[in-house]
Enzyme design. Structure first.
Site, mmCIF file in Angstrom:
data_model
loop_
_atom_site.group_PDB
_atom_site.id
_atom_site.type_symbol
_atom_site.label_atom_id
_atom_site.label_comp_id
_atom_site.label_asym_id
_atom_site.label_seq_id
_atom_site.Cartn_x
_atom_site.Cartn_y
_atom_site.Cartn_z
ATOM 1 N N GLN A 55 -8.420 -23.533 -19.852
ATOM 2 C CA GLN A 55 -9.870 -23.331 -19.841
ATOM 3 C C GLN A 55 -10.193 -22.542 -18.567
ATOM 4 O O GLN A 55 -10.227 -23.094 -17.484
ATOM 5 C CB GLN A 55 -10.582 -24.684 -19.860
ATOM 6 C CG GLN A 55 -12.066 -24.605 -20.043
ATOM 7 C CD GLN A 55 -12.708 -25.992 -20.120
ATOM 8 O OE1 GLN A 55 -12.053 -27.001 -19.963
ATOM 9 N NE2 GLN A 55 -14.003 -26.010 -20.334
ATOM 10 N N VAL A 113 -12.908 -21.088 -17.447
ATOM 11 C CA VAL A 113 -14.174 -21.452 -16.795
ATOM 12 C C VAL A 113 -14.422 -22.919 -17.130
ATOM 13 O O VAL A 113 -14.434 -23.289 -18.301
ATOM 14 C CB VAL A 113 -15.349 -20.576 -17.302
ATOM 15 C CG1 VAL A 113 -16.675 -21.039 -16.719
ATOM 16 C CG2 VAL A 113 -15.102 -19.112 -16.950
ATOM 17 N N HIS A 138 -16.858 -24.239 -23.797
ATOM 18 C CA HIS A 138 -17.224 -23.051 -24.563
ATOM 19 C C HIS A 138 -16.296 -22.916 -25.762
ATOM 20 O O HIS A 138 -15.141 -23.305 -25.726
ATOM 21 C CB HIS A 138 -17.210 -21.773 -23.713
ATOM 22 C CG HIS A 138 -15.902 -21.490 -23.031
ATOM 23 N ND1 HIS A 138 -15.472 -22.179 -21.912
ATOM 24 C CD2 HIS A 138 -14.944 -20.584 -23.302
ATOM 25 C CE1 HIS A 138 -14.304 -21.706 -21.520
ATOM 26 N NE2 HIS A 138 -13.953 -20.738 -22.352
ATOM 27 N N HIS A 188 -14.775 -20.228 -28.548
ATOM 28 C CA HIS A 188 -14.503 -18.820 -28.825
ATOM 29 C C HIS A 188 -14.734 -18.559 -30.308
ATOM 30 O O HIS A 188 -14.214 -19.287 -31.150
ATOM 31 C CB HIS A 188 -13.047 -18.480 -28.501
ATOM 32 C CG HIS A 188 -12.691 -18.632 -27.067
ATOM 33 N ND1 HIS A 188 -12.609 -17.564 -26.212
ATOM 34 C CD2 HIS A 188 -12.393 -19.731 -26.339
ATOM 35 C CE1 HIS A 188 -12.269 -17.996 -25.013
ATOM 36 N NE2 HIS A 188 -12.130 -19.323 -25.065
#
Length: 148
Positions: free
Chosen positions: A93, A95, A99, A101
């Site tokens: 990961q 960041v 999130h 994709h």
């Protein structure tokens, strides 16, 4: 609530630039700056959560409704044959803000299945032992249970 120094929180609040394709009180979706294919979108919750297990249970459904909508929009808007939808938790990961994709896909686009080698169980007994360990960790199932 934004986390100080978080790149994705800064994009969500408009403090940092990003090619935003969707944003509301639940999630922000923006183009990945290093796309697998052009049109690769990241969908991040508006409120900072590092991993899926950190996302409040009441936010999971609304968040994934946005992921679903973005996947449909990527297919329609880009004329893609489908999408690859994926998420990392902690490992890989880049960041530390949850999130998902959403990558546009087409037949013969060069992407081969998963990005890592596959393995096999030594037999039904080993597979059963892994399944048992996961089942035991789920019992009793509680959507508010967190892993650490």
């Amino acid at each position: 609530m934004p986390a100080e120094g978080c790149l994705f929180c800064a994009i969500t609040t408009g403090e940092r630039p990003g090619e935003v394709v969707f944003s509301d009180e639940v999630a922000t979706a923006f183009l990945d700056i290093r796309p697998v294919f052009k049109g690769h979108v990241l969908v991040a919750p508006a409120a900072h959560a590092e991993t899926l297990t950190d996302l409040p249970p009441t936010s999971v459904g609304p968040f994934f409704q946005r992921v679903q909508a973005v996947a449909a929009a990527v297919e329609r808007g880009l004329g893609a044959g489908g999408t690859f939808v994926a998420m990392n938790n902690r490992i890989s990961q880049s960041v530390p803000h949850l999130h998902v994709h959403v990558v546009p896909r087409n037949r013969k686009d060069g992407l081969r299945g998963f990005f890592w080698p596959r393995t096999a169980y030594d037999g039904p007994g080993e597979a059963a032992s892994y399944a048992l360990r996961v089942r035991e960790a789920l019992t009793p199932f509680s959507p508010s249970a967190r892993t650490s």
